[in-house]
Design a protein around this motif. Sequence first.
Motif, short mmCIF file in Angstrom:
data_model
loop_
_atom_site.label_atom_id
_atom_site.label_comp_id
_atom_site.label_asym_id
_atom_site.label_seq_id
_atom_site.Cartn_x
_atom_site.Cartn_y
_atom_site.Cartn_z
N LYS A 6 0.85 -1.19 0.00
CA LYS A 6 0.00 0.00 0.00
C LYS A 6 0.89 1.24 0.00
CE LYS A 6 -2.28 -1.26 3.75
NZ LYS A 6 -1.91 -2.67 3.96
N ALA A 7 0.41 2.30 -0.67
CA ALA A 7 1.15 3.57 -0.71
C ALA A 7 0.76 4.41 0.50
CB ALA A 7 0.84 4.32 -2.00
N VAL A 8 1.74 4.75 1.32
CA VAL A 8 1.53 5.44 2.60
C VAL A 8 1.72 6.94 2.40
CG1 VAL A 8 2.37 5.69 4.96
CG2 VAL A 8 2.33 3.42 3.87
N LEU A 9 0.71 7.72 2.75
CA LEU A 9 0.81 9.18 2.69
C LEU A 9 1.67 9.66 3.85
CD1 LEU A 9 -2.94 9.86 1.92
CD2 LEU A 9 -1.05 10.36 0.37
N SER A 10 2.80 10.28 3.54
CA SER A 10 3.75 10.71 4.56
C SER A 10 3.92 12.22 4.50
CB SER A 10 5.11 10.04 4.35
OG SER A 10 4.99 8.64 4.45
N SER A 11 3.59 12.89 5.59
CA SER A 11 3.72 14.35 5.65
C SER A 11 5.17 14.74 5.90
CB SER A 11 2.84 14.90 6.77
OG SER A 11 3.36 14.52 8.04
N ALA A 12 5.46 16.02 5.73
CA ALA A 12 6.79 16.52 6.03
C ALA A 12 7.12 16.30 7.51
CB ALA A 12 6.88 18.01 5.67
N MET A 13 6.14 16.49 8.40
CA MET A 13 6.37 16.27 9.83
C MET A 13 6.64 14.80 10.13
SD MET A 13 6.73 17.48 12.83
CE MET A 13 6.03 19.14 12.89
N HIS A 14 5.93 13.91 9.45
CA HIS A 14 6.14 12.47 9.60
C HIS A 14 7.59 12.12 9.28
CE1 HIS A 14 4.92 8.17 8.07
NE2 HIS A 14 5.67 8.11 9.15
N LEU A 15 8.09 12.57 8.13
CA LEU A 15 9.44 12.25 7.72
C LEU A 15 10.48 12.91 8.61
CD1 LEU A 15 9.16 12.42 3.83
CD2 LEU A 15 8.87 10.44 5.33
N ALA A 16 10.22 14.16 9.01
CA ALA A 16 11.16 14.86 9.90
C ALA A 16 11.25 14.16 11.25
CB ALA A 16 10.74 16.31 10.08
N THR A 17 10.11 13.72 11.78
CA THR A 17 10.12 12.99 13.05
C THR A 17 10.89 11.69 12.91
OG1 THR A 17 7.97 13.96 13.61
CG2 THR A 17 8.66 12.01 14.86
N MET A 18 10.69 10.99 11.80
CA MET A 18 11.42 9.76 11.55
C MET A 18 12.92 10.01 11.59
SD MET A 18 10.40 6.59 10.76
CE MET A 18 8.89 6.85 9.83
N GLY A 19 13.36 11.08 10.93
CA GLY A 19 14.78 11.40 10.93
C GLY A 19 15.31 11.80 12.29
N ARG A 20 14.45 12.38 13.10
CA ARG A 20 14.88 12.87 14.42
C ARG A 20 15.00 11.76 15.45
NH1 ARG A 20 11.99 14.45 18.78
NH2 ARG A 20 10.03 14.38 17.63
N VAL A 21 14.10 10.75 15.42
CA VAL A 21 14.03 9.80 16.53
C VAL A 21 14.55 8.41 16.19
CG1 VAL A 21 12.03 11.01 17.47
CG2 VAL A 21 11.66 9.01 16.01
N SER A 22 14.87 8.13 14.93
CA SER A 22 15.20 6.76 14.53
C SER A 22 16.56 6.30 15.04
CB SER A 22 15.17 6.61 13.01
OG SER A 22 13.87 6.76 12.51
N TYR A 23 17.53 7.20 15.09
CA TYR A 23 18.91 6.78 15.34
C TYR A 23 19.52 7.60 16.48
CZ TYR A 23 18.00 4.70 10.81
OH TYR A 23 17.44 4.00 9.78
N PRO A 24 19.21 7.26 17.72
CA PRO A 24 19.76 8.01 18.86
C PRO A 24 21.28 7.84 18.93
CG PRO A 24 18.73 5.97 19.60
CD PRO A 24 18.40 6.11 18.15
N TRP A 84 0.39 14.92 12.94
CA TRP A 84 1.07 14.72 11.65
C TRP A 84 2.33 13.88 11.74
CZ3 TRP A 84 -2.68 16.00 8.70
CH2 TRP A 84 -3.48 17.11 9.01
N VAL A 85 2.63 13.23 12.87
CA VAL A 85 3.87 12.46 12.97
C VAL A 85 3.67 11.00 12.53
CG1 VAL A 85 4.77 13.92 14.80
CG2 VAL A 85 3.51 11.85 15.40
N MET A 86 2.44 10.63 12.19
CA MET A 86 2.18 9.34 11.56
C MET A 86 1.40 9.58 10.28
SD MET A 86 1.46 6.50 14.53
CE MET A 86 -0.14 7.12 15.03
N THR A 87 1.23 8.54 9.49
CA THR A 87 0.51 8.68 8.23
C THR A 87 -0.92 9.14 8.46
OG1 THR A 87 -0.13 7.55 6.19
CG2 THR A 87 -0.22 6.27 8.21
N THR A 88 -1.45 9.85 7.48
CA THR A 88 -2.86 10.20 7.50
C THR A 88 -3.71 9.16 6.78
OG1 THR A 88 -2.54 11.53 5.50
CG2 THR A 88 -2.39 12.67 7.62
N GLY A 89 -3.08 8.21 6.12
CA GLY A 89 -3.82 7.17 5.43
C GLY A 89 -3.07 6.63 4.23
N TYR A 90 -3.80 5.91 3.39
CA TYR A 90 -3.23 5.25 2.22
C TYR A 90 -3.73 5.91 0.94
CZ TYR A 90 -2.11 1.74 5.71
OH TYR A 90 -1.65 1.11 6.84
#
Length: 380
Positions: free
Chosen positions: A37-55, A218-224
């Motif tokens: 499925k294609a996941v709708l990813s906001s700018a905040m979603h991607l920025a949060t991913m970059g911020r918290v993924s790799y402590p 906006w830190v998770m997907t809004t849908g597909y």
Amino acid sequence: MEDLLDGPDDLEPLERPLQPWDTAALLFTSGTTGPSKAVLSSAMHLATMGRVSYPGTHRDDRALIFTPLFHITGMSAVCWALVHGGSFGVITKYSTTTFWEDVLRVRGTFLVMMGSIGTMLNALPPSAAERDTTLRMALLAPMTPDAMAVCRRAGMRYYSVFNMSETSVPLRTGFDPGTPYSCGVPREGVEARLVDEHDMPVPPGAVGELVLRCADPWVMTTGYFRNPEATAEAWRNAWFHTGDALRQGPSGEYFYVDRVKDSIRRRGENISSYEVEVEVQAHPAVDEAAAVAVPSELGEDDVLVVVVPRPGAEIDPAELLGFLVDRMPHYMVPRYVRVADALPRTPTMKVQKAVLRAEGSAAAWDREAAGIRVRREAVR
């Protein structure tokens, strides 16, 4: 690309300023249980991913990527580089035999170690390239004993998370935990629950589907994308439904059990395909294993395990069965065993269990046909 290389002064101006809730990308799910499925990813979603993924990382680090960038495993490293001003190196094709040399060539300092890669790397003899690796940290998904052993051999720190293309690392362990398979605890700003098929909380220690919600918008997907039915199913009752079954230990840690769609129901018992695979892969002749449900003539499911032998090894299904009887409850012992050269995989290195289920048990060794009966206490 030419426009980007010419510099920002030559780019066309935006029609309006970008906002955190704007859709920035379409990421894709792994496709292990069906079409991606294609996941709708906001700018905040991607920025949060970059911020918290790799402590514990900084801009002098370099992410090592060998999974596709249309999925969050690869894209999270790109997001990290954009957020922190770091860099990433790409290995276009993963190879166990050349892995440590590829790392030295790219000079990566951290990576995501997916699936059975830890098992394959741990089977290699120690090497100078492993000892001299530039890697200093690994995110283990999942945190198997083999993957933990690889990190210790190479002098890397390690940790684990629960994550998917739709979320933003809701669960995370600390560094170098001693308990295998842990996904950790919710990070700050995340609320997690385990629920049954009616979205009611399960009792302490019981297995349930992980559902999530976050304090920040906006830190998770809004849908597909173009899939309102899947969006409504995932976001029902104001919680995001991950489709993954987990259990929570006494200390509050979450442990992955299975994809909800991959669980097996046999003789009134719920079976985790993941737990079956862990025990099968403990056999010294088995390199990889995948367990799936196949139809039973008595209704419900029977257990089929597809196994890949280690190089130079042979697998005797009856001997494998005898090995498993003392390691698992009687109802989990597979009925069918099929030996294969390789497991079908998605581009993100996950096993395509839908393919294995479609192939069924017709070509598999059948312990019932062999006259072997598994009882509560013994094999006869």
